[in-house]
Enzyme design. Structure first.
Site, PDB file in Angstrom:
ATOM      1  N   ASN A  28     105.549  50.849  88.194  1.00 20.84           N
ATOM      2  CA  ASN A  28     104.143  51.241  88.350  1.00 20.84           C
ATOM      3  C   ASN A  28     103.243  50.692  87.233  1.00 20.84           C
ATOM      4  OD1 ASN A  28     104.952  54.510  89.773  1.00 20.84           O
ATOM      5  ND2 ASN A  28     104.390  52.628  90.835  1.00 20.84           N
ATOM      6  N   ASP A  63     105.228  60.297  97.173  1.00 13.68           N
ATOM      7  CA  ASP A  63     104.579  59.026  97.530  1.00 13.68           C
ATOM      8  C   ASP A  63     103.471  59.248  98.555  1.00 13.68           C
ATOM      9  OD1 ASP A  63     104.137  56.330  97.424  1.00 13.68           O
ATOM     10  OD2 ASP A  63     105.888  55.754  98.612  1.00 13.68           O
ATOM     11  N   ARG A  82      97.386  56.055  99.860  1.00 17.95           N
ATOM     12  CA  ARG A  82      97.050  55.944 101.277  1.00 17.95           C
ATOM     13  C   ARG A  82      96.283  57.165 101.764  1.00 17.95           C
ATOM     14  NH1 ARG A  82     102.873  54.690 102.973  1.00 17.95           N
ATOM     15  NH2 ARG A  82     103.119  55.133 100.746  1.00 17.95           N
TER      16      ARG A  82
HETATM   17  C1  IPE Z   1     107.727  55.278  93.783  1.00 14.59           C
HETATM   18  O1  IPE Z   1     106.567  55.075  94.523  1.00 14.59           O
HETATM   19  C2  IPE Z   1     107.372  55.767  92.416  1.00 14.59           C
HETATM   20  C3  IPE Z   1     106.779  57.094  92.356  1.00 14.59           C
HETATM   21  C4  IPE Z   1     106.645  57.940  93.339  1.00 14.59           C
HETATM   22  C5  IPE Z   1     106.330  57.494  91.053  1.00 14.59           C
HETATM   23  P1  IPE Z   1     105.910  53.628  94.686  1.00 14.59           P
HETATM   24  O2  IPE Z   1     104.746  53.799  95.572  1.00 14.59           O
HETATM   25  O3  IPE Z   1     105.683  53.020  93.380  1.00 14.59           O
HETATM   26  O4  IPE Z   1     107.092  52.849  95.432  1.00 14.59           O
HETATM   27  P2  IPE Z   1     107.124  51.437  96.146  1.00 14.59           P
HETATM   28  O5  IPE Z   1     106.756  50.419  95.122  1.00 14.59           O
HETATM   29  O6  IPE Z   1     106.156  51.475  97.273  1.00 14.59           O
HETATM   30  O7  IPE Z   1     108.514  51.293  96.619  1.00 14.59           O
HETATM   31  C1  IPE Z   2     102.579  57.981  94.586  1.00 12.53           C
HETATM   32  O1  IPE Z   2     101.536  57.580  95.412  1.00 12.53           O
HETATM   33  C2  IPE Z   2     102.156  58.184  93.156  1.00 12.53           C
HETATM   34  C3  IPE Z   2     102.618  57.132  92.229  1.00 12.53           C
HETATM   35  C4  IPE Z   2     103.421  56.155  92.526  1.00 12.53           C
HETATM   36  C5  IPE Z   2     102.134  57.211  90.871  1.00 12.53           C
HETATM   37  P1  IPE Z   2     101.108  56.059  95.541  1.00 12.53           P
HETATM   38  O2  IPE Z   2     100.054  55.785  94.535  1.00 12.53           O
HETATM   39  O3  IPE Z   2     102.287  55.177  95.485  1.00 12.53           O
HETATM   40  O4  IPE Z   2     100.480  56.058  96.982  1.00 12.53           O
HETATM   41  P2  IPE Z   2     100.569  54.880  98.060  1.00 12.53           P
HETATM   42  O5  IPE Z   2     102.018  54.569  98.250  1.00 12.53           O
HETATM   43  O6  IPE Z   2      99.819  53.729  97.504  1.00 12.53           O
HETATM   44  O7  IPE Z   2      99.944  55.470  99.274  1.00 12.53           O
HETATM   45 MG    MG Z   3     103.509  54.425  96.914  1.00 11.92          MG
END
Ligand code: IPE
Ligand code: IPE
Ligand code: MG
Length: 251
Positions: free
Chosen positions: A66, A18, A22
């Site tokens: 997602n 994750d 950001r």
């Molecule tokens: C969890 O991350 C899913 C993956 C890492 C693929 P998200 O960024 O989607 O999680 P939430 O929605 O912030 O909990």
């Molecule tokens: C994790 O990074 C990757 C996926 C969930 C596909 P994010 O895209 O959730 O990154 P943040 O949480 O917005 O920073």
């Molecule tokens: Mg995320």
């Protein structure tokens, strides 16, 4: 780098990758650039884990939830996934790694599924680490689909309701055949499970770090694994029981 005890590595490491978005936004870059940089971290973690001798690595790459992201980001992620698999299959072969996928594959675009099928087939005979990608994956969705399959088997007379146990139920999940994760790492400072492996994480050791996924380095991986090695897994027993079993085993 933290010294690691080879005998005390997790058999199954799971990671919620994750913080890509950001990471990019903090640098005034587009979110997809964060995902691209995140893919570089994936390469490192996959190779390191396999070289360390970890037997199962499971990566949360795209959740059921997602799909609610802007269409342009979803499309970019699917394209990135396809490219990653295509480019990395040679490295998987070199490292004797076998691909596996969990999640609702019927929701993935056809071209992604085709690339996945090719990679799964090509690496099927590899005997090293099993790399499981969780794609269009949600723990609740997985559990309810498993329950539906189980109900169907009971109706068909293949299974008796009195034979439904923790083990038989586990076999109906997408992860049937994989051991439960010993260790879960989540990057980017979020302290939640986000619908990942709800059933399988029952006794997993959890580790959270503020580092965003693109900044997660070999050092950070070793730091996390060293933390895992310092933990006492009791599975409901007392500490004394654990210590005496260990003493007995080492006699
Ligand atoms: C969890 O991350 C899913 C993956 C890492 C693929 P998200 O960024 O989607 O999680 P939430 O929605 O912030 O909990
Ligand atoms: C994790 O990074 C990757 C996926 C969930 C596909 P994010 O895209 O959730 O990154 P943040 O949480 O917005 O920073
Ligand atoms: Mg995320």
């Amino acid at each position: 780098m933290e010294p690691l005890d080879q005998g005390k590595l997790p058999t199954h490491l799971a990671i919620i990758m994750d913080g890509n978005g950001r990471w990019a936004q903090q640098r005034m870059l587009k979110r997809i650039v964060g995902h691209q940089r995140g893919a570089e971290t994936v390469k490192m973690v996959v190779e390191q884990s396999s070289q360390l001798g970890i037997k199962y690595l499971t990566l949360f790459a795209f959740s059921s939830e997602n799909w609610s992201r802007p269409a342009i980001e979803v499309r970019a992620l699917m394209t990135l996934l396809k490219k990653y698999i295509r480019h990395e299959t040679a490295r998987m072969m070199r490292n004797n790694i076998r691909y596996n996928v969990i999640g609702n594959r019927s929701e993935l675009p056809d071209d992604v599924n085709q690339t996945l099928d090719e990679a799964i087939q090509e690496t099927a005979a590899n005997t090293g680490m099993v790399l499981t990608l969780a794609l269009s994956y949600g723990g609740r969705q997985e559990i309810s689909m498993a329950a539906a399959r189980l109900a169907r088997d009971i109706t068909a007379g293949v299974l008796k309701h009195e034979d439904v146990t923790v083990d038989t139920f586990s076999g109906y999940l997408d992860t049937g055949g994989l051991p439960d994760p010993d260790f879960l790492i989540r990057t980017s400072g979020e302290m939640r499970i986000s619908n990942f492996l709800l059933w399988q994480l029952a006794y997993t050791e959890l580790y959270f770090t503020d580092i965003n996924w693109p900044d997660f380095t070999i050092n950070e991986l070793h730091k996390a694994l060293a933390d895992f090695q310092s933990r006492e897994r009791r599975f409901g027993k007392t500490s004394d029981q654990i210590i005496s079993t260990k003493a007995y085993a080492s006699r």
